[in-house]
Design a protein around this motif. Sequence first.
Motif, PDB file in Angstrom:
ATOM      1  N   ASP A 100      -9.971 -11.191   7.099  1.00 29.83           N
ATOM      2  CA  ASP A 100      -8.688 -10.585   7.458  1.00 29.83           C
ATOM      3  C   ASP A 100      -7.850 -10.277   6.219  1.00 29.83           C
ATOM      4  OD1 ASP A 100      -6.419  -9.701   8.678  1.00 29.83           O
ATOM      5  OD2 ASP A 100      -6.150 -11.445   9.984  1.00 29.83           O
ATOM      6  N   LEU A 101      -7.707  -8.996   5.921  1.00 33.97           N
ATOM      7  CA  LEU A 101      -6.891  -8.546   4.786  1.00 33.97           C
ATOM      8  C   LEU A 101      -5.540  -8.006   5.248  1.00 33.97           C
ATOM      9  CD1 LEU A 101      -9.596  -6.615   2.702  1.00 33.97           C
ATOM     10  CD2 LEU A 101      -9.067  -9.067   2.716  1.00 33.97           C
ATOM     11  N   GLY A 102      -5.234  -8.199   6.524  1.00 31.45           N
ATOM     12  CA  GLY A 102      -3.984  -7.656   7.044  1.00 31.45           C
ATOM     13  C   GLY A 102      -4.082  -6.152   7.190  1.00 31.45           C
ATOM     14  N   THR A 103      -2.987  -5.444   6.977  1.00 28.35           N
ATOM     15  CA  THR A 103      -2.956  -3.983   7.074  1.00 28.35           C
ATOM     16  C   THR A 103      -3.046  -3.377   5.678  1.00 28.35           C
ATOM     17  OG1 THR A 103      -1.601  -4.082   9.083  1.00 28.35           O
ATOM     18  CG2 THR A 103      -1.620  -1.997   7.860  1.00 28.35           C
ATOM     19  N   PHE A 104      -3.904  -2.389   5.522  1.00 30.99           N
ATOM     20  CA  PHE A 104      -4.061  -1.755   4.215  1.00 30.99           C
ATOM     21  C   PHE A 104      -4.383  -0.281   4.399  1.00 30.99           C
ATOM     22  CE2 PHE A 104      -8.128  -3.595   5.474  1.00 30.99           C
ATOM     23  CZ  PHE A 104      -9.004  -2.544   5.306  1.00 30.99           C
ATOM     24  N   LYS A 105      -4.110   0.484   3.360  1.00 37.40           N
ATOM     25  CA  LYS A 105      -4.386   1.921   3.367  1.00 37.40           C
ATOM     26  C   LYS A 105      -5.877   2.139   3.135  1.00 37.40           C
ATOM     27  CE  LYS A 105      -3.067   6.231   1.021  1.00 37.40           C
ATOM     28  NZ  LYS A 105      -2.246   6.830  -0.058  1.00 37.40           N
ATOM     29  N   LYS A 106      -6.462   3.051   3.920  1.00 34.00           N
ATOM     30  CA  LYS A 106      -7.888   3.316   3.818  1.00 34.00           C
ATOM     31  C   LYS A 106      -8.117   4.801   3.598  1.00 34.00           C
ATOM     32  CE  LYS A 106     -12.397   2.672   4.432  1.00 34.00           C
ATOM     33  NZ  LYS A 106     -13.261   2.068   3.419  1.00 34.00           N
ATOM     34  N   GLY A 107      -8.287   5.209   2.355  1.00 34.55           N
ATOM     35  CA  GLY A 107      -8.570   6.595   2.029  1.00 34.55           C
ATOM     36  C   GLY A 107      -7.598   7.552   2.690  1.00 34.55           C
ATOM     37  N   PHE A 108      -8.181   8.584   3.323  1.00 36.94           N
ATOM     38  CA  PHE A 108      -7.361   9.564   4.040  1.00 36.94           C
ATOM     39  C   PHE A 108      -7.280   9.249   5.531  1.00 36.94           C
ATOM     40  CE2 PHE A 108      -9.294  11.797   0.402  1.00 36.94           C
ATOM     41  CZ  PHE A 108      -8.135  12.177  -0.264  1.00 36.94           C
ATOM     42  N   ALA A 109      -7.833   8.106   5.930  1.00 42.65           N
ATOM     43  CA  ALA A 109      -7.895   7.758   7.352  1.00 42.65           C
ATOM     44  C   ALA A 109      -6.648   7.033   7.839  1.00 42.65           C
ATOM     45  CB  ALA A 109      -9.126   6.903   7.625  1.00 42.65           C
ATOM     46  N   GLY A 110      -5.684   6.866   6.997  1.00 44.83           N
ATOM     47  CA  GLY A 110      -4.468   6.153   7.401  1.00 44.83           C
ATOM     48  C   GLY A 110      -4.560   4.687   7.058  1.00 44.83           C
ATOM     49  N   LYS A 111      -4.149   3.827   7.990  1.00 36.83           N
ATOM     50  CA  LYS A 111      -4.121   2.394   7.740  1.00 36.83           C
ATOM     51  C   LYS A 111      -5.035   1.651   8.716  1.00 36.83           C
ATOM     52  CE  LYS A 111       0.536   2.281   5.762  1.00 36.83           C
ATOM     53  NZ  LYS A 111       1.905   1.704   5.856  1.00 36.83           N
ATOM     54  N   PHE A 112      -5.692   0.639   8.178  1.00 37.77           N
ATOM     55  CA  PHE A 112      -6.495  -0.260   8.992  1.00 37.77           C
ATOM     56  C   PHE A 112      -5.747  -1.578   9.107  1.00 37.77           C
ATOM     57  CE2 PHE A 112     -10.998   1.615   8.084  1.00 37.77           C
ATOM     58  CZ  PHE A 112     -10.607   2.797   8.701  1.00 37.77           C
ATOM     59  N   SER A 113      -5.801  -2.181  10.287  1.00 31.80           N
ATOM     60  CA  SER A 113      -5.107  -3.451  10.515  1.00 31.80           C
ATOM     61  C   SER A 113      -6.054  -4.446  11.160  1.00 31.80           C
ATOM     62  CB  SER A 113      -3.896  -3.234  11.424  1.00 31.80           C
ATOM     63  OG  SER A 113      -4.326  -2.858  12.732  1.00 31.80           O
ATOM     64  N   THR A 114      -5.562  -5.659  11.360  1.00 30.35           N
ATOM     65  CA  THR A 114      -6.356  -6.666  12.062  1.00 30.35           C
ATOM     66  C   THR A 114      -6.726  -6.174  13.451  1.00 30.35           C
ATOM     67  OG1 THR A 114      -5.201  -8.417  10.861  1.00 30.35           O
ATOM     68  CG2 THR A 114      -6.380  -9.059  12.861  1.00 30.35           C
ATOM     69  N   GLU A 115      -5.782  -5.536  14.124  1.00 27.32           N
ATOM     70  CA  GLU A 115      -6.041  -5.018  15.466  1.00 27.32           C
ATOM     71  C   GLU A 115      -7.137  -3.958  15.463  1.00 27.32           C
ATOM     72  OE1 GLU A 115      -4.896  -6.115  18.370  1.00 27.32           O
ATOM     73  OE2 GLU A 115      -3.962  -7.712  17.192  1.00 27.32           O
ATOM     74  N   THR A 116      -7.214  -3.177  14.395  1.00 22.20           N
ATOM     75  CA  THR A 116      -8.264  -2.168  14.279  1.00 22.20           C
ATOM     76  C   THR A 116      -9.635  -2.814  14.382  1.00 22.20           C
ATOM     77  OG1 THR A 116      -6.861  -0.816  12.835  1.00 22.20           O
ATOM     78  CG2 THR A 116      -9.224  -0.350  12.815  1.00 22.20           C
ATOM     79  N   TYR A 117      -9.828  -3.877  13.622  1.00 18.24           N
ATOM     80  CA  TYR A 117     -11.128  -4.551  13.599  1.00 18.24           C
ATOM     81  C   TYR A 117     -11.387  -5.330  14.889  1.00 18.24           C
ATOM     82  CZ  TYR A 117     -11.596  -3.208   8.725  1.00 18.24           C
ATOM     83  OH  TYR A 117     -11.725  -2.483   7.561  1.00 18.24           O
ATOM     84  N   LEU A 118     -10.340  -5.872  15.491  1.00 19.98           N
ATOM     85  CA  LEU A 118     -10.505  -6.576  16.763  1.00 19.98           C
ATOM     86  C   LEU A 118     -10.988  -5.603  17.845  1.00 19.98           C
ATOM     87  CD1 LEU A 118      -7.350  -8.900  16.800  1.00 19.98           C
ATOM     88  CD2 LEU A 118      -9.727  -9.583  16.436  1.00 19.98           C
TER      89      LEU A 118
END
Length: 372
Positions: A100-118
Amino acid sequence: MVRSLIRSLGCMSKSRVVLVVVGCWCVLVLTKNMDLGEIIFKFERDLHYTNNTVSEASYFRTSTDMTPHGDRKYIHRHILIENVTSYNKYDVTVVTAYFDLGTFKKGFAGKFSTETYLNWGKIFRYLLNPLIVYTDSQKFYNLMKNIRNETVKTTRIHLIKRNSSWAFQLQSNISKVFSQKGYPKHYPNTVLPEYACTQLAKYDVISRASRDDEFKTNYVMWLDVGYFRNRRAINNFSLRRPNGYNESRVAMNVIHANTHMTMPVNNIFRNNLVWVGGGLVFANRDIILRYETQLKKAVDYFLSRRQMNTDQQVVYALFSDEGRRAIRPHIELQLYTPPVDNNWFYLGNIMLQEDLPFISNSTNNRKKQNKF
């Protein structure tokens, strides 16, 4: 009496011979109290089905020409063959991890969060292969425990500390590389040292799973949590050994087929270049252990040269002309190349096999199907 039995067997069809043999084994179970798993294993070892027999089982599953009277017979035959051939049916252990890295910027795809991976992780509900999960997130641990509650016998979920992995132990060294003046910023690859660590850690956990060998499979594979995030089907599925796999190599998915291996290592890391995708890594259990050693050697070498990025850049640099001269890799890659570039999920899709439900053509079942 024995001679009469042998003559009778000779006149029987293959299917009836199978049923007779199964009956004999059942008698053994009752008289010797043998374990059912042992019976199935012995039966699979001693009885050799022809390809036609197994093909018939597949036909029975999908045929729409069955008579209502024949349903029970065909279902019984299908279950019989399925049980006999299922001892090592899923000979691939799937390994995944989430840190879990929290929320972070991912390229041009916007942001990934914990909820994204869940949300992405829910797809593992439908995976039939043995599954091993490593995570430092209690939320992810709970999710996987919940969605795999029907497959607990083929699931292991490990709640671990990041620093137990050699990859995260390199975080301070990776941070120093990214902090160099003028080092290019590619989010999150060369911005978050811990993200680079998570990508390298896949080779740690897949090797742990290989050494532990809890499910006694010949093959092991890494699968990103989000690899099948675009899958909408809710059928169970399994992942099988890819066709043409070379037992001495590590299978990976090509992203850019016309990649130049003469590219300087410095350019590969700083320009965030990709040759093969790291979302799926497949190998023989013994080979992946040797490959991990080789990759760690490459990581140490490139860090000493003040270069780093994710595992994808490490792999490209390792097999570049410059990398080969410096590291001399002895475990090669088996490349699976899609028809077009940038098909990140090609290898997984050709390995995927749907587990379609058996649907008979009986009157009762037709009535049930019409309700949906």
